[in-house]
Motif scaffolding. Sequence first.
Motif, PDB file in Angstrom:
ATOM      1  N   LEU A  90     -44.509  -3.855  10.738  1.00  0.00           N
ATOM      2  CA  LEU A  90     -43.636  -4.442  11.764  1.00  0.00           C
ATOM      3  C   LEU A  90     -42.207  -3.934  11.633  1.00  0.00           C
ATOM      4  CD1 LEU A  90     -44.928  -8.132  11.822  1.00  0.00           C
ATOM      5  CD2 LEU A  90     -45.341  -6.329  13.506  1.00  0.00           C
ATOM      6  N   VAL A  91     -41.717  -3.813  10.391  1.00  0.00           N
ATOM      7  CA  VAL A  91     -40.353  -3.312  10.170  1.00  0.00           C
ATOM      8  C   VAL A  91     -40.237  -1.869  10.657  1.00  0.00           C
ATOM      9  CG1 VAL A  91     -38.675  -2.648   8.396  1.00  0.00           C
ATOM     10  CG2 VAL A  91     -39.751  -4.896   8.315  1.00  0.00           C
ATOM     11  N   LEU A  92     -41.222  -1.029  10.339  1.00  0.00           N
ATOM     12  CA  LEU A  92     -41.188   0.365  10.790  1.00  0.00           C
ATOM     13  C   LEU A  92     -41.203   0.454  12.310  1.00  0.00           C
ATOM     14  CD1 LEU A  92     -43.531   2.183   8.235  1.00  0.00           C
ATOM     15  CD2 LEU A  92     -41.032   2.344   8.430  1.00  0.00           C
ATOM     16  N   THR A  93     -42.009  -0.377  12.949  1.00  0.00           N
ATOM     17  CA  THR A  93     -42.043  -0.391  14.410  1.00  0.00           C
ATOM     18  C   THR A  93     -40.694  -0.832  14.965  1.00  0.00           C
ATOM     19  OG1 THR A  93     -44.404  -0.916  14.357  1.00  0.00           O
ATOM     20  CG2 THR A  93     -43.255  -1.274  16.441  1.00  0.00           C
ATOM     21  N   ALA A  94     -40.116  -1.871  14.369  1.00  0.00           N
ATOM     22  CA  ALA A  94     -38.812  -2.362  14.831  1.00  0.00           C
ATOM     23  C   ALA A  94     -37.728  -1.303  14.649  1.00  0.00           C
ATOM     24  CB  ALA A  94     -38.436  -3.638  14.075  1.00  0.00           C
ATOM     25  N   VAL A 142     -33.216  -8.976  14.735  1.00  0.00           N
ATOM     26  CA  VAL A 142     -32.266  -8.746  13.637  1.00  0.00           C
ATOM     27  C   VAL A 142     -32.076  -7.244  13.412  1.00  0.00           C
ATOM     28  CG1 VAL A 142     -31.973  -8.954  11.124  1.00  0.00           C
ATOM     29  CG2 VAL A 142     -32.608 -10.960  12.477  1.00  0.00           C
ATOM     30  N   ILE A 143     -33.183  -6.508  13.380  1.00  0.00           N
ATOM     31  CA  ILE A 143     -33.078  -5.060  13.165  1.00  0.00           C
ATOM     32  C   ILE A 143     -32.358  -4.403  14.338  1.00  0.00           C
ATOM     33  CG2 ILE A 143     -34.426  -2.918  13.001  1.00  0.00           C
ATOM     34  CD1 ILE A 143     -36.403  -4.534  11.233  1.00  0.00           C
ATOM     35  N   GLU A 144     -32.678  -4.844  15.554  1.00  0.00           N
ATOM     36  CA  GLU A 144     -32.032  -4.274  16.747  1.00  0.00           C
ATOM     37  C   GLU A 144     -30.547  -4.607  16.791  1.00  0.00           C
ATOM     38  OE1 GLU A 144     -32.682  -1.870  20.151  1.00  0.00           O
ATOM     39  OE2 GLU A 144     -34.382  -2.770  19.133  1.00  0.00           O
ATOM     40  N   ALA A 145     -30.134  -5.719  16.191  1.00  0.00           N
ATOM     41  CA  ALA A 145     -28.709  -6.075  16.140  1.00  0.00           C
ATOM     42  C   ALA A 145     -27.980  -5.307  15.039  1.00  0.00           C
ATOM     43  CB  ALA A 145     -28.558  -7.584  15.909  1.00  0.00           C
ATOM     44  N   ILE A 146     -28.674  -4.961  13.977  1.00  0.00           N
ATOM     45  CA  ILE A 146     -28.047  -4.243  12.863  1.00  0.00           C
ATOM     46  C   ILE A 146     -27.788  -2.778  13.215  1.00  0.00           C
ATOM     47  CG2 ILE A 146     -28.460  -3.375  10.523  1.00  0.00           C
ATOM     48  CD1 ILE A 146     -29.860  -6.061   9.942  1.00  0.00           C
ATOM     49  N   THR A 147     -28.710  -2.153  13.937  1.00  0.00           N
ATOM     50  CA  THR A 147     -28.577  -0.713  14.184  1.00  0.00           C
ATOM     51  C   THR A 147     -27.327  -0.324  14.976  1.00  0.00           C
ATOM     52  OG1 THR A 147     -30.183  -0.844  15.986  1.00  0.00           O
ATOM     53  CG2 THR A 147     -30.991  -0.116  13.842  1.00  0.00           C
TER      54      THR A 147
END
Length: 194
Positions: free
Chosen positions: A108-112, A45-50
């Motif tokens: 985990l969020v910071l790593t992502a 999800v984070i990789e899709a948002i960036t």
Amino acid sequence: MNIIALLLLAFAMSTDAFAAAIGKGATLQRPRFSDALRMGILFGVIEAITPLIGWYLGQFASAYVEAWDHWIAFTLLAFLGVNMIKSGLSSHDDEETSKADKHSFLSLVLTAIATSIDSAAVGVSLAFVNVNIFVAAGLIGLATTIMVTLGVMIGRVVGHLVGYRAELLGGATLIVIGLWILGEHTGVITSAML
């Protein structure tokens, strides 16, 4: 941009997250597939948002994002990696508390985020190409979900090989990823070396 190019781009964007997931999986105590999938979805999800953020920033922020993305990623990954190594070298009297801290949602969020900053720069560059950014972002997110889920499960095997000091491996992996990103962007590591 055709579908093959988009798929290659999607998997290229997921490699940093995959390597980080191996390190995270190595530090977990026998992660289940459901744990790996949850982590994969979070990273995906984070990789899709960036790239969407990068797309919308477009021309206005392209120079800024491209100039600093590698430093931001390196700093976050190095910070997380050093903390994991420090934790691996410390006493493990309270294993469950230690495990919960290292794999907290915030960690985990910071790593992502750290492993997906380059996707923001890709999003900026995709703003100047004839591509559906939502399809591209969706493919990047899906590829990352798959790769992180696999990475955590591979890390589980590695974790059994290195024992309870697996966080040393995980921390070192994050630092190496950060150095790799920094090296690519500063020209120390070139595509000819790959």
